[in-house]
Design a protein around this motif. Structure first.
Motif, PDB file in Angstrom:
ATOM      1  N   ALA A  50       0.834  -1.200   0.000  1.00  0.00           N
ATOM      2  CA  ALA A  50       0.000   0.000   0.000  1.00  0.00           C
ATOM      3  C   ALA A  50       0.871   1.254   0.000  1.00  0.00           C
ATOM      4  O   ALA A  50       0.585   2.216  -0.715  1.00  0.00           O
ATOM      5  CB  ALA A  50      -0.932  -0.007   1.203  1.00  0.00           C
ATOM      6  N   GLU A  51       1.936   1.234   0.786  1.00  0.00           N
ATOM      7  CA  GLU A  51       2.873   2.369   0.809  1.00  0.00           C
ATOM      8  C   GLU A  51       3.542   2.535  -0.552  1.00  0.00           C
ATOM      9  O   GLU A  51       3.723   3.650  -1.030  1.00  0.00           O
ATOM     10  CB  GLU A  51       3.918   2.147   1.907  1.00  0.00           C
ATOM     11  CG  GLU A  51       4.975   3.220   1.990  1.00  0.00           C
ATOM     12  CD  GLU A  51       4.473   4.542   2.538  1.00  0.00           C
ATOM     13  OE1 GLU A  51       5.247   5.514   2.500  1.00  0.00           O
ATOM     14  OE2 GLU A  51       3.326   4.617   2.993  1.00  0.00           O
ATOM     15  N   GLU A  52       3.900   1.430  -1.188  1.00  0.00           N
ATOM     16  CA  GLU A  52       4.517   1.488  -2.516  1.00  0.00           C
ATOM     17  C   GLU A  52       3.553   2.104  -3.533  1.00  0.00           C
ATOM     18  O   GLU A  52       3.958   2.942  -4.349  1.00  0.00           O
ATOM     19  CB  GLU A  52       4.931   0.087  -2.964  1.00  0.00           C
ATOM     20  CG  GLU A  52       5.554   0.061  -4.341  1.00  0.00           C
ATOM     21  CD  GLU A  52       5.846  -1.339  -4.823  1.00  0.00           C
ATOM     22  OE1 GLU A  52       6.762  -1.481  -5.648  1.00  0.00           O
ATOM     23  OE2 GLU A  52       5.160  -2.287  -4.395  1.00  0.00           O
ATOM     24  N   GLN A  53       2.292   1.712  -3.474  1.00  0.00           N
ATOM     25  CA  GLN A  53       1.306   2.274  -4.394  1.00  0.00           C
ATOM     26  C   GLN A  53       1.113   3.769  -4.146  1.00  0.00           C
ATOM     27  O   GLN A  53       0.998   4.555  -5.088  1.00  0.00           O
ATOM     28  CB  GLN A  53      -0.025   1.550  -4.250  1.00  0.00           C
ATOM     29  CG  GLN A  53      -0.013   0.153  -4.815  1.00  0.00           C
ATOM     30  CD  GLN A  53      -1.321  -0.578  -4.566  1.00  0.00           C
ATOM     31  OE1 GLN A  53      -2.189  -0.095  -3.852  1.00  0.00           O
ATOM     32  NE2 GLN A  53      -1.445  -1.764  -5.153  1.00  0.00           N
ATOM     33  N   ARG A  54       1.095   4.167  -2.870  1.00  0.00           N
ATOM     34  CA  ARG A  54       0.953   5.592  -2.553  1.00  0.00           C
ATOM     35  C   ARG A  54       2.131   6.398  -3.091  1.00  0.00           C
ATOM     36  O   ARG A  54       1.958   7.447  -3.699  1.00  0.00           O
ATOM     37  CB  ARG A  54       0.846   5.775  -1.034  1.00  0.00           C
ATOM     38  CG  ARG A  54       0.516   7.207  -0.608  1.00  0.00           C
ATOM     39  CD  ARG A  54       0.625   7.360   0.895  1.00  0.00           C
ATOM     40  NE  ARG A  54       1.979   7.291   1.381  1.00  0.00           N
ATOM     41  CZ  ARG A  54       2.868   8.299   1.314  1.00  0.00           C
ATOM     42  NH1 ARG A  54       2.530   9.436   0.763  1.00  0.00           N
ATOM     43  NH2 ARG A  54       4.078   8.150   1.803  1.00  0.00           N
ATOM     44  N   LEU A  55       3.340   5.868  -2.902  1.00  0.00           N
ATOM     45  CA  LEU A  55       4.531   6.570  -3.384  1.00  0.00           C
ATOM     46  C   LEU A  55       4.600   6.580  -4.913  1.00  0.00           C
ATOM     47  O   LEU A  55       5.028   7.573  -5.504  1.00  0.00           O
ATOM     48  CB  LEU A  55       5.788   5.929  -2.790  1.00  0.00           C
ATOM     49  CG  LEU A  55       5.979   6.139  -1.287  1.00  0.00           C
ATOM     50  CD1 LEU A  55       7.169   5.333  -0.792  1.00  0.00           C
ATOM     51  CD2 LEU A  55       6.135   7.605  -0.957  1.00  0.00           C
TER      52      LEU A  55
END
Length: 107
Positions: A50-55
């Protein structure tokens, strides 16, 4: 006595292997710990994805060919401290309490 030596040795070797198969660090009893660790890692993986998608989304907004104007404005103001003469800056506390007005900035 000699006739019992080899069968006894065989039983000890087999018992050793059975003991490691059940009680060893990779044995049957360790499977519960592996399942628990796997579940924890799955939760961490989901959080990191999820953090990767946000970034990735934020990086796409910063593409030099088509930068999002609002994000660009936000970054310039936050990183460089630029403020228009007609703006008032409100300092926001981290604990979520009501904001206190700060002095008006002049640039």
């Amino acid at each position: 006595m000699r006739r019992a030596f080899w069968p006894a040795l065989g039983l000890l070797v087999i018992g050793n292997f059975v003991g490691y198969a059940v009680l060893g660090e990779n044995g049957v009893l360790a499977w519960g710990g592996y399942r628990h660790a796997k579940a924890e890692k799955a939760v961490e993986l989901a959080r990191l994805q999820a953090e990767e998608q946000r970034l990735a989304h934020r990086a796409a907004l910063l593409d030099p060919r088509r930068t999002d104007p609002d994000l660009g404005d936000e970054l310039v103001r936050r990183e460089l401290g630029f403020v228009r003469p007609d703006e008032v800056i409100l300092a926001m506390p981290d604990d979520g309490a009501a904001p206190q007005p700060a002095a008006q900035a002049r640039h």
